[in-house]
Design an enzyme around this catalytic site. Structure first.
Site, PDB file in Angstrom:
ATOM      1  N   HIS A 140      38.518 -36.279   8.724  1.00 42.77           N
ATOM      2  CA  HIS A 140      39.328 -36.165   7.498  1.00 42.77           C
ATOM      3  C   HIS A 140      40.842 -36.230   7.776  1.00 42.77           C
ATOM      4  O   HIS A 140      41.625 -35.372   7.408  1.00 42.77           O
ATOM      5  CB  HIS A 140      38.933 -34.979   6.618  1.00 42.77           C
ATOM      6  CG  HIS A 140      38.982 -33.597   7.225  1.00 42.77           C
ATOM      7  ND1 HIS A 140      40.046 -33.110   7.938  1.00 42.77           N
ATOM      8  CD2 HIS A 140      38.091 -32.580   7.161  1.00 42.77           C
ATOM      9  CE1 HIS A 140      39.801 -31.875   8.294  1.00 42.77           C
ATOM     10  NE2 HIS A 140      38.629 -31.531   7.844  1.00 42.77           N
TER      11      HIS A 140
ATOM     12  N   HIS B 286      29.243 -21.740   6.787  1.00 41.52           N
ATOM     13  CA  HIS B 286      30.386 -22.510   6.278  1.00 41.52           C
ATOM     14  C   HIS B 286      29.853 -23.760   5.585  1.00 41.52           C
ATOM     15  O   HIS B 286      29.038 -24.489   6.159  1.00 41.52           O
ATOM     16  CB  HIS B 286      31.295 -22.869   7.460  1.00 41.52           C
ATOM     17  CG  HIS B 286      32.505 -23.654   7.105  1.00 41.52           C
ATOM     18  ND1 HIS B 286      33.101 -23.616   5.867  1.00 41.52           N
ATOM     19  CD2 HIS B 286      33.250 -24.522   7.850  1.00 41.52           C
ATOM     20  CE1 HIS B 286      34.157 -24.413   5.868  1.00 41.52           C
ATOM     21  NE2 HIS B 286      34.269 -24.981   7.050  1.00 41.52           N
TER      22      HIS B 286
ATOM     23  N   GLU C 189      31.415 -26.534   4.626  1.00 42.28           N
ATOM     24  CA  GLU C 189      32.017 -27.867   4.793  1.00 42.28           C
ATOM     25  C   GLU C 189      30.960 -28.838   5.335  1.00 42.28           C
ATOM     26  O   GLU C 189      30.069 -28.463   6.101  1.00 42.28           O
ATOM     27  CB  GLU C 189      33.253 -27.815   5.716  1.00 42.28           C
ATOM     28  CG  GLU C 189      34.030 -29.115   5.632  1.00 42.28           C
ATOM     29  CD  GLU C 189      35.464 -29.034   6.188  1.00 42.28           C
ATOM     30  OE1 GLU C 189      35.870 -27.992   6.726  1.00 42.28           O
ATOM     31  OE2 GLU C 189      36.174 -30.065   6.061  1.00 42.28           O
TER      32      GLU C 189
ATOM     33  N   ASP D 100      30.565 -31.073   7.510  1.00 44.83           N
ATOM     34  CA  ASP D 100      30.185 -31.288   8.914  1.00 44.83           C
ATOM     35  C   ASP D 100      29.147 -30.271   9.380  1.00 44.83           C
ATOM     36  O   ASP D 100      28.488 -30.490  10.401  1.00 44.83           O
ATOM     37  CB  ASP D 100      31.419 -31.300   9.841  1.00 44.83           C
ATOM     38  CG  ASP D 100      32.374 -30.147   9.634  1.00 44.83           C
ATOM     39  OD1 ASP D 100      32.412 -29.594   8.513  1.00 44.83           O
ATOM     40  OD2 ASP D 100      33.093 -29.804  10.579  1.00 44.83           O
TER      41      ASP D 100
ATOM     42  N   HIS E 126      38.268 -21.056   7.215  1.00 50.74           N
ATOM     43  CA  HIS E 126      39.393 -21.644   6.519  1.00 50.74           C
ATOM     44  C   HIS E 126      39.033 -22.147   5.123  1.00 50.74           C
ATOM     45  O   HIS E 126      39.859 -22.807   4.476  1.00 50.74           O
ATOM     46  CB  HIS E 126      39.969 -22.802   7.365  1.00 50.74           C
ATOM     47  CG  HIS E 126      39.062 -24.008   7.458  1.00 50.74           C
ATOM     48  ND1 HIS E 126      39.510 -25.283   7.199  1.00 50.74           N
ATOM     49  CD2 HIS E 126      37.748 -24.152   7.744  1.00 50.74           C
ATOM     50  CE1 HIS E 126      38.540 -26.158   7.339  1.00 50.74           C
ATOM     51  NE2 HIS E 126      37.464 -25.491   7.673  1.00 50.74           N
TER      52      HIS E 126
ATOM     53  N   ASP F  42      33.840 -22.341  12.166  1.00 52.55           N
ATOM     54  CA  ASP F  42      34.932 -23.148  12.737  1.00 52.55           C
ATOM     55  C   ASP F  42      35.830 -22.362  13.703  1.00 52.55           C
ATOM     56  O   ASP F  42      36.524 -22.965  14.531  1.00 52.55           O
ATOM     57  CB  ASP F  42      35.813 -23.704  11.614  1.00 52.55           C
ATOM     58  CG  ASP F  42      35.231 -24.956  10.974  1.00 52.55           C
ATOM     59  OD1 ASP F  42      34.426 -25.640  11.620  1.00 52.55           O
ATOM     60  OD2 ASP F  42      35.592 -25.241   9.821  1.00 52.55           O
TER      61      ASP F  42
ATOM     62  N   TYR G 262      43.287 -28.256  17.777  1.00 56.63           N
ATOM     63  CA  TYR G 262      42.395 -27.861  16.673  1.00 56.63           C
ATOM     64  C   TYR G 262      43.046 -26.760  15.837  1.00 56.63           C
ATOM     65  O   TYR G 262      43.084 -26.824  14.606  1.00 56.63           O
ATOM     66  CB  TYR G 262      41.090 -27.380  17.303  1.00 56.63           C
ATOM     67  CG  TYR G 262      40.014 -26.912  16.369  1.00 56.63           C
ATOM     68  CD1 TYR G 262      39.014 -27.784  15.941  1.00 56.63           C
ATOM     69  CD2 TYR G 262      39.942 -25.590  15.950  1.00 56.63           C
ATOM     70  CE1 TYR G 262      37.997 -27.348  15.114  1.00 56.63           C
ATOM     71  CE2 TYR G 262      38.930 -25.151  15.124  1.00 56.63           C
ATOM     72  CZ  TYR G 262      37.954 -26.036  14.716  1.00 56.63           C
ATOM     73  OH  TYR G 262      36.948 -25.591  13.897  1.00 56.63           O
TER      74      TYR G 262
ATOM     75  N   HIS H  36      32.013 -25.841  16.566  1.00 53.20           N
ATOM     76  CA  HIS H  36      32.482 -27.020  17.306  1.00 53.20           C
ATOM     77  C   HIS H  36      32.837 -26.570  18.723  1.00 53.20           C
ATOM     78  O   HIS H  36      33.327 -25.459  18.917  1.00 53.20           O
ATOM     79  CB  HIS H  36      33.774 -27.603  16.705  1.00 53.20           C
ATOM     80  CG  HIS H  36      33.658 -28.081  15.292  1.00 53.20           C
ATOM     81  ND1 HIS H  36      33.017 -29.235  14.938  1.00 53.20           N
ATOM     82  CD2 HIS H  36      34.141 -27.548  14.135  1.00 53.20           C
ATOM     83  CE1 HIS H  36      33.109 -29.404  13.619  1.00 53.20           C
ATOM     84  NE2 HIS H  36      33.777 -28.402  13.110  1.00 53.20           N
TER      85      HIS H  36
HETATM   86 FE1  FEO Z   1      35.544 -26.500   8.184  1.00 50.96          FE
HETATM   87 FE2  FEO Z   1      33.949 -27.766  10.936  1.00 50.96          FE
HETATM   88  O1  FEO Z   1      34.327 -27.532   9.142  1.00 50.96           O
END
Ligand code: FEO
Length: 422
Positions: free
Chosen positions: A47, A102, A104, A106, A168, A187, A215, A250
């Site tokens: 993104h 989370h 999001e 991903d 976040h 995250d 990051y 991640h």
């Molecule tokens: Fe906020 Fe890895 O997504």
């Protein structure tokens, strides 16, 4: 023809060996916790953030007899990779429940496919905002979305939850297994790096350190206040002392020294400026570039570590990482049709969203006639809350030696301000 056919069969065989042998193995984190995520070696644009070394989407499986809990999932398209890893441990249809830390995409994009495969009736636990966000994203009434209870039975060991709103996303949540001291931090404490290694002790800090900073700077900077408060709270509550392993969504599992990444976060949330300046610019016919080079030399001669980023060949997120620790950001733009250069506007929009603190700003640029570019940059730096100690410096047409006085003065003013601030 026969040779071609043989070669294709050989390729399929080799690929399938690699596919099964390398990509699809789960990795044991503790006796009953496994990493079952996906490795995305090829992603480069996350993104709008450059990921030159790819990323991972980490998911974890906790197995306690008949109770099998999946924690987070992967990006849509990588569901088979996750399910293949799970299948090496247990039949995926035996997964009892899912925890979504989370929403999001991903980490949740694979959820609809995975739930269809393991059974739509199985509960998916998320924070209250997570339930709303998952529903909003997938419009998928078939899933059994539930708000997490205070404690979730994982088959003899309880999982507890800590809402981490706006770290976040509004739905963000940590999950913790007190029995093993394992924190699932979504995250938080992550980084974008696709690699076969899964643990912090397998890779040197010289490799992961810059990636973790990159990051943090690009993803977490707007939330430094919330992160700082969270770190204080978990320390005060005694939770920090209980954490033995941190499993983010991640990057690496922190099993050897989770304290090191926590220590780095504690430093980064302060956004303490270093004696460093970053020059970020774009140029039409090299005049603004010439000014950027002069400024770079002036600042370096003043003992300021100075970085130079031409937006023609530097990605916005790379320049941003340098800006994170710098005391000063000097932005150069030519004027095009009464506006700043589009790439500079792009960079400013990106940086503005990160809400940097403790920064000095300065603007410069060459122009042909009207010269709004540098003025607009200057105004934007002020709206971003930067300390702007000098007027913008504009030079008409191609700079000559005799025009450089104001530019040197700008360099001098910024250098003095940097020394005071850092
Ligand atoms: Fe906020 Fe890895 O997504």
């Amino acid at each position: 023809m026969t040779a071609v056919l043989f070669s294709e069969i050989a390729n399929i065989f080799i690929f399938s060996k690699l596919h099964k042998g390398f990509k699809m193995e789960p990795v044991k984190v503790t006796d009953n916790i496994y990493w079952v995520g996906a490795v995305d070696y090829d992603i480069r644009d996350f993104h709008g953030y450059l990921t030159p070394r790819g990323s991972t989407y980490n998911a974890y499986l906790v197995v306690n007899g008949d109770v099998v809990t999946l924690i987070d999932t992967v990006k849509h398209g990588l569901e088979d990779e996750l399910l293949s890893r799970v299948a090496k441990i247990v039949d995926p249809s035996k997964i009892t429940q899912v925890v979504s830390n989370h929403a999001e995409m991903d980490h949740s994009g694979g959820l609809p496919v995975i739930m269809k495969r393991i059974g739509l009736e199985k509960p998916v636990y998320a924070s209250s905002m997570g339930v709303k966000n998952l529903f909003g994203q997938f419009h998928y009434a078939g899933m059994n979305l539930q708000t997490v209870p205070e404690k979730l039975d994982l088959g003899g060991e309880d999982m507890v939850f800590l809402e981490t709103r706006m770290i976040h996303w509004p739905d963000s949540m940590f999950s913790f297994l007190p029995s093993q001291g394992v924190l699932f931090s979504q995250d938080g404490f992550g980084m974008h790096l696709a690699a076969p290694e899964r643990f912090d002790d397998e890779v040197d800090e010289k490799v992961w350190g810059p990636l973790a900073l990159n990051y943090f700077a690009n993803i977490l900077t707007p939330y430094t206040v919330q992160i700082g408060k969270l770190l204080e709270k978990v320390a005060a509550d005694g939770l920090l002392a209980q954490i033995k392993i941190v499993c983010p969504d991640h990057g690496f599992v922190w099993r050897k020294n989770p304290g090191r990444i926590v220590e780095l976060y504690s430093r980064w949330v302060q956004q303490k400026p270093e004696r460093k300046a970053v020059i970020v610019f774009d140029t039409m016919w090299h005049s603004t570039e010439y000014m950027a080079r002069e400024l770079t030399d002036y600042l370096a001669c003043q003992g300021i570590e100075t970085r130079y980023h031409n937006l023609k060949n530097t990605h916005r997120s790379v320049a941003t990482t340098d800006c994170f620790e710098a005391a000063a950001i000097l932005i150069g733009s030519p004027t095009i049709n009464n506006q700043m250069f589009p790439s500079v506007a792009d960079f400013l929009t990106y940086v503005k969203s990160l809400k940097f603190k403790n920064k000095i700003g300065a603007a410069f640029g060459s122009h042909g006639w009207s010269g709004e570019g540098a003025k607009l940059v200057q105004a934007e730096l002020k709206t971003m809350g930067f300390e702007v100690p000098s007027d913008e410096v504009r030079i008409q047409w191609v700079p000559q030696e005799k025009d450089l006085g104001p530019l040197k003065a700008l360099g001098q003013t910024v250098a003095e301000a940097v020394k005071k601030l850092s």
